[in-house]
Design an enzyme around this catalytic site. Structure first.
Site, mmCIF file in Angstrom:
data_model
loop_
_atom_site.group_PDB
_atom_site.id
_atom_site.type_symbol
_atom_site.label_atom_id
_atom_site.label_comp_id
_atom_site.label_asym_id
_atom_site.label_seq_id
_atom_site.Cartn_x
_atom_site.Cartn_y
_atom_site.Cartn_z
ATOM 1 N N ASP A 10 0.880 -1.173 0.000
ATOM 2 C CA ASP A 10 0.000 0.000 0.000
ATOM 3 C C ASP A 10 0.918 1.223 0.000
ATOM 4 O OD1 ASP A 10 -2.333 1.625 0.323
ATOM 5 O OD2 ASP A 10 -2.020 1.681 2.478
ATOM 6 N N SER A 11 0.322 2.402 -0.154
ATOM 7 C CA SER A 11 1.121 3.621 -0.033
ATOM 8 C C SER A 11 1.636 3.775 1.398
ATOM 9 C CB SER A 11 0.257 4.832 -0.374
ATOM 10 O OG SER A 11 -0.841 4.890 0.524
ATOM 11 N N CYS A 73 -4.347 -1.595 -2.040
ATOM 12 C CA CYS A 73 -4.536 -0.154 -2.181
ATOM 13 C C CYS A 73 -5.434 0.057 -3.396
ATOM 14 C CB CYS A 73 -3.177 0.507 -2.401
ATOM 15 S SG CYS A 73 -3.267 2.274 -2.719
ATOM 16 N N THR A 75 -6.220 2.856 -4.785
ATOM 17 C CA THR A 75 -5.671 3.896 -5.654
ATOM 18 C C THR A 75 -4.603 3.310 -6.575
ATOM 19 O OG1 THR A 75 -6.033 5.406 -3.800
ATOM 20 C CG2 THR A 75 -4.671 6.216 -5.600
ATOM 21 N N GLU A 152 -2.192 7.426 9.238
ATOM 22 C CA GLU A 152 -0.730 7.302 9.170
ATOM 23 C C GLU A 152 -0.061 7.783 10.459
ATOM 24 O OE1 GLU A 152 1.561 6.192 6.579
ATOM 25 O OE2 GLU A 152 -0.317 5.202 6.046
ATOM 26 N N CYS A 184 -11.029 2.722 0.401
ATOM 27 C CA CYS A 184 -9.605 3.026 0.597
ATOM 28 C C CYS A 184 -9.198 2.186 1.788
ATOM 29 C CB CYS A 184 -9.404 4.513 0.885
ATOM 30 S SG CYS A 184 -7.753 4.923 1.523
ATOM 31 N N THR A 185 -8.063 1.500 1.706
ATOM 32 C CA THR A 185 -7.712 0.552 2.772
ATOM 33 C C THR A 185 -7.323 1.240 4.083
ATOM 34 O OG1 THR A 185 -5.487 0.403 1.822
ATOM 35 C CG2 THR A 185 -7.070 -1.315 1.215
ATOM 36 N N HIS A 186 -7.086 2.544 4.047
ATOM 37 C CA HIS A 186 -6.852 3.258 5.312
ATOM 38 C C HIS A 186 -8.161 3.422 6.105
ATOM 39 C CE1 HIS A 186 -2.984 4.429 3.503
ATOM 40 N NE2 HIS A 186 -2.611 4.873 4.694
#
Ligand code: DGL
Length: 261
Positions: A10-11, A73, A75, A152, A184-186
């Site tokens: 992921d990012s 992710c 995105t 984050e 979104c995985t966040h």
């Protein structure tokens, strides 16, 4: 049988919401998680820029011998999954997309809301899926402004997080949405805050992680890549950011295993 790790990336730390499900469902598998935190967030970047970052991440993970890559992710999937499959035809790739279909088919109010990054919502794939289900449900969409940054930096349990979530979710629920797709995985890290905002209104959150686990299992089996039952799994972590980030990533992975999301 193949005891090489499954690569998951992921990012940033959001993909841990997928990692925890894969870890729980496939306890014999070793996992290598990569957070491209030097370039996080991806969500406001263009597809070509994201594609360049993703190619570098995948190159590094393949260098570490992963047998499969899970793009945890939405995105990155929207920007890069087609290219990755063309470039590495012998590696199975699993991508993520907002779970519009189960939400549109199960809504009672006829209104669903899709939450995702700007880049995902701008992608051709999301537009095509929305058009496909437009006759089943009214599809609202919104960006979780500031949410990635909150996750984050471990600020999920703060008044600031509540306010950031309230601002986005309240208008969607007020407009009648009874399904909220976490695209979104966040965002699953904010599940308990979203539930607080929703209160006693009947709204279900739709997360694609369980569908991803099913797909990973199918592809492991179809390609005879399952780890042996005697394998002792190893959970490794990599990042394009610094050692401090790596330590926080590992701590968040431990915490994610115990969270309700
Ligand atoms: N977690 C990522 C997703 O699922 C994106 C977060 C970001 O903006 O970097 O889309």
């Amino acid at each position: 049988m193949n005891n090489a790790p499954i690569g998951i990336f992921d990012s940033g730390m959001g993909g841990l919401s997928v990692w925890r499900n894969i870890r729980a469902a496939l306890p014999d598998e070793s996992l290598l998680y990569y957070a491209d935190a030097a370039h996080c967030p991806y969500g406001d970047r263009g597809h070509d820029e994201i594609l360049g970052y993703v190619e570098e991440v995948v190159r590094q993970m393949l260098g570490r011998g992963v047998k499969m890559v899970v793009v945890a992710c939405n995105t990155a999937t929207a920007a890069a999954i087609g290219h990755l499959r063309d470039e590495y035809p012998n590696i199975p790739f699993v991508g993520m997309e907002p779970a519009v279909k189960p939400a549109a088919l199960s809504t009672k109010s006829g209104v669903i809301a899709v939450l995702a990054t700007r880049s995902s919502l701008d992608g051709g794939h999301f537009r095509r899926t929305s058009a496909e289900f437009a006759d089943r449900a009214k599809i609202l969409s919104a960006v979780g402004e500031g949410w990635v940054d909150i996750v984050e930096s471990n600020r999920e349990n703060t008044p600031e997080a509540f306010e950031a979530v309230r601002k986005v979710v309240e208008p969607l629920v007020a407009a009648g949405a009874d399904r909220i797709v976490l695209g979104c995985t966040h965002y699953p890290f904010l599940t308990s805050v979203i539930k607080q905002v929703v209160g006693d209104r009947i709204v279900s959150l739709v997360n694609s992680a369980p569908a991803i686990v099913r797909r990973v299992k199918e592809l492991l089996s179809a390609n005879s890549l399952e780890a042996a039952a005697s394998n002792t799994p190893v959970y490794d972590f990599m990042t394009s950011a610094d050692g401090d980030y790596l330590a926080r990533l590992k701590a968040k992975a431990d915490a994610a295993c115990k969270m309700d999301m």
